[in-house]
Design an enzyme around this catalytic site. Structure first.
Site, PDB file in Angstrom:
ATOM      1  N   TYR A  45      41.553  38.007  48.599  1.00 21.07           N
ATOM      2  CA  TYR A  45      41.242  38.245  47.193  1.00 21.07           C
ATOM      3  C   TYR A  45      42.284  39.119  46.503  1.00 21.07           C
ATOM      4  CZ  TYR A  45      38.323  42.344  48.774  1.00 21.07           C
ATOM      5  OH  TYR A  45      37.838  43.499  49.343  1.00 21.07           O
ATOM      6  N   GLU A  46      42.273  39.035  45.172  1.00 20.14           N
ATOM      7  CA  GLU A  46      43.322  39.616  44.319  1.00 20.14           C
ATOM      8  C   GLU A  46      44.685  38.991  44.592  1.00 20.14           C
ATOM      9  OE1 GLU A  46      41.948  41.072  42.070  1.00 20.14           O
ATOM     10  OE2 GLU A  46      40.087  41.582  43.075  1.00 20.14           O
ATOM     11  N   GLY A  47      44.678  37.746  45.022  1.00 19.25           N
ATOM     12  CA  GLY A  47      45.921  37.037  45.287  1.00 19.25           C
ATOM     13  C   GLY A  47      46.247  37.045  46.760  1.00 19.25           C
ATOM     14  N   GLN A  59      51.252  37.003  46.680  1.00 19.60           N
ATOM     15  CA  GLN A  59      51.944  38.289  46.577  1.00 19.60           C
ATOM     16  C   GLN A  59      53.418  38.137  46.946  1.00 19.60           C
ATOM     17  OE1 GLN A  59      50.263  40.761  45.244  1.00 19.60           O
ATOM     18  NE2 GLN A  59      48.397  39.526  45.312  1.00 19.60           N
ATOM     19  N   MET A 114      35.752  41.793  37.010  1.00 20.72           N
ATOM     20  CA  MET A 114      36.910  41.010  36.612  1.00 20.72           C
ATOM     21  C   MET A 114      36.564  39.542  36.849  1.00 20.72           C
ATOM     22  SD  MET A 114      40.859  41.334  37.952  1.00 20.72           S
ATOM     23  CE  MET A 114      40.398  41.399  39.669  1.00 20.72           C
TER      24      MET A 114
END
Length: 600
Positions: free
Chosen positions: A440-442, A447, A163
């Site tokens: 990571y991933e926000g 969130q 990604m």
């Protein structure tokens, strides 16, 4: 360094007794083959592979790390061979639809395998983990050619996926990204730009890598409204699916990181790389959320992973380590000191880790059930309800569970005292490895904004109300159960608090938009602790029923009841602090002039 042992007993408790997965699977369309015998067989084989193959490579990955070369990144010793065994055994095919060559089993079963694999070796698990998001993205948004040519090798595991979002100047603010995509005469696009922090962006474990890349078309509008999505293979691919020449994408460097050393985090340079548009032009971010939401759920499970590692390290040590005498008198009179597990503060650490671990497992598989229902629910209404609940709890899983996993990892170090700070015990590696999960991933802040701003306030509370109603209905059903009141009463209070702070945040935001950002993290934590309380109450109820019936392992069930009691009396009260902090408003954050943030 602790050797990983898959907690099959607790996984099966959650699957069979808490969440009744056998009945759940029977209600899913096309999942009748997921019988109890099959589930047990899959879990046992996953445990064997994780314990015997992956766990021994965990420290190797940490000490050796990845190696950058001009030809590409080389994974740590043994990683490539373990990945080949993983592919040969068919693990990537587990939850892929049968129409695409997969086994067509529910996503929740795949998540249980992911727990075992990730806890045994979190660095190694990232390589196949990102591929699942790429697969789901191409299934939902890809063209016929992409599904016919790129998907089969991704599905089999022969190729892996990535990604590619972040760039050095924009981080999570994707509206600023600069990577460009120029249309070509053959219908493809030339992708040029640099992406950073790309997990498994390059490695030698698979024959090819399919990058899922965000970029801008020449006539794209500014901001997030002008982002498109592309599939960009490391090696160009023929229409027959064969590998051709090297594409214009290379790893410029790998990051030197705090943890997960065995997992390649790459700077990826795209220079007129051939790419293929996924979905509609300028609608790439919407397509990418398919990938991102999958990744967020997987990252949320890392809270479970790191707390389980801490627990498996801390429990044996606390039994074996002798230090000082119990305050109430010797418990090991024939030895020079008592085991540290007799000391109240060590008990506090161990019970906190245990409550977090088992709470994370329950929430992970509760969420996994909704994922199953969103894909295989009997009716469209069932699928939509599950999708709505998933939308609400995904940021809670990602943000809350990783924050608690980090706390548990820290407690794991603390149990060992000075030995926890030394690498040979594995607790300091777990602490280092766990830190990235909240980033990571926000980040947790992102969130939290997603939860409060988009999901709760953005829906006018419509996404939240069904979950609050479910918990309230559960509590009402236990109104005459005297044994459960120690859990039900504080759970009802927590639900009421969740409702109150939702309304307070909404009212404050109407006066000052900054109030949403100021309240969001406290709001996330209130949401998470309340969800944990709901699941811990249910676990306590099941355990009490089994003890009363004289069935099963009484010690195991007593442990559940005692841990539930600890959670409600020691951890759930944190809700009150978060409520008070949230109520204090944004002024104490925003009133101080920026000039006061200065180095003297």
């Amino acid at each position: 360094m602790p050797s990983y042992k898959t907690p099959l007993k607790d996984i099966q408790f959650v699957f069979n007794e808490l969440l009744d997965y056998p009945s759940h699977y029977e209600r899913l369309k096309g999942c009748a083959e997921a019988s109890s015998d099959l589930v047990d067989a899959v879990l046992n084989e996953a445990a064997k592979f994780s314990e015997e193959v992956l766990s021994p490579l965990n420290r190797v990955g940490d000490q050796e790390g990845c190696t950058w070369t001009p030809e590409g990144v080389i994974a740590p010793t043994g990683f490539k061979e373990a990945y080949k065994q993983y592919v040969d055994n068919g693990w990537p095919l587990l939850s892929v639809p049968e129409a695409l060559g997969g086994q067509g089993l529910p996503s929740s079963l795949s998540m249980a395998v992911t727990e075992a694999v990730s806890t045994a070796n979190v660095s190694w698990s990232g390589y196949p983990g990102l591929s699942q998001g790429a697969i789901k993205t191409l299934i939902e948004h890809g063209t016929d050619w992409q599904r016919d040519v790129l998907l089969p090798k991704l599905v089999s595991g022969e190729w892996t996926g990535t990604m590619c979002l972040t760039e050095s100047h924009c981080g999570s603010d994707l509206g600023q990204l600069r990577t460009r995509a120029l249309p070509q005469e053959d219908g493809s696009y030339a992708i040029t730009g640099t992406k950073i922090f790309i997990s498994s962006g390059d490695h030698d474990m698979a024959d090819n890598i399919v990058h899922i890349v965000l970029a801008r078309l020449p006539d794209a509008p500014a901001g997030t409204a002008g982002i498109s999505l592309f599939a960009v293979p490391k090696f160009n691919v023929s229409d027959a699916g064969g590998i051709a020449d090297r594409n214009g994408v290379k790893c410029g460097s790998i990051e030197h990181k705090m943890g997960i050393h065995g997992f390649a985090t790459c700077v990826m340079n795209f220079e007129d790389a051939k790419g293929y548009l996924i979905g509609e032009p300028n609608k790439g971010l919407a397509c990418m959320f398919t990938f991102m939401n999958h990744a967020r759920l997987a990252t949320g499970m890392q809270g479970l992973v790191h707390s389980e590692i801490a627990y498996q390290g801390a429990i044996p040590y606390a039994h074996d380590r002798l230090a000082m005498r119990s305050l109430s008198g010797p418990k090991n009179p024939d030895g020079p000191a008592d085991p540290i597990i007799v000391h109240p503060d060590v008990r506090r650490l161990l019970l906190t880790i245990k409550a977090i671990t088992e709470g994370c497992r329950a929430l992970s598989y509760y969420t996994a059930q909704q994922l199953d229902l969103s894909e295989y629910g009997e009716s469209e209404e069932t699928r939509k309800q599950a999708e709505s609940l998933l939308a609400l709890i995904t940021p809670i899983c990602k943000g809350f569970m990783t924050e608690l996993g980090l706390e548990a990892a820290s407690h794991g170090v603390q149990v060992f005292g000075g030995h926890g700070y030394i690498s040979e015990w594995g607790m300091e590696q777990n602490m280092r490895d766990s830190r990235i999960s909240t980033l990571y991933e926000g980040t947790t802040g992102i969130q939290s904004l997603d939860l409060l701003g988009r999901k709760v306030l953005g829906s006018g509370g419509k996404l939240l109300q069904p979950l609050l109603a479910e918990i309230s209905h559960y509590c009402e059903g236990l109104s005459t159960n005297a044994d459960m009141q120690e859990f039900v009463a504080p759970l009802q209070d927590a639900v009421q608090t969740w409702q109150e702070v939702s309304m307070q945040a909404g009212a404050a935001a109407m006066e000052n938009p900054e109030e949403v950002g100021a309240a969001s993290v406290d709001y996330l934590m209130i949401s998470g602790y309340t969800l944990f309380a709901y699941l811990w109450a249910r676990m306590a109820q099941v355990a009490q029923q089994q003890i009363s019936a004289g069935e099963g392992d009484e010690t195991f069930y007593q442990g559940k009841v005692h841990t539930a009691r600890f959670y409600f009396q020691r951890l759930l009260p944190r809700v009150a602090t978060h409520k008070a902090t949230l109520a204090s408003g944004a002024d104490n954050l925003m009133a101080m002039p920026e000039a006061c943030f200065a180095l003297n």
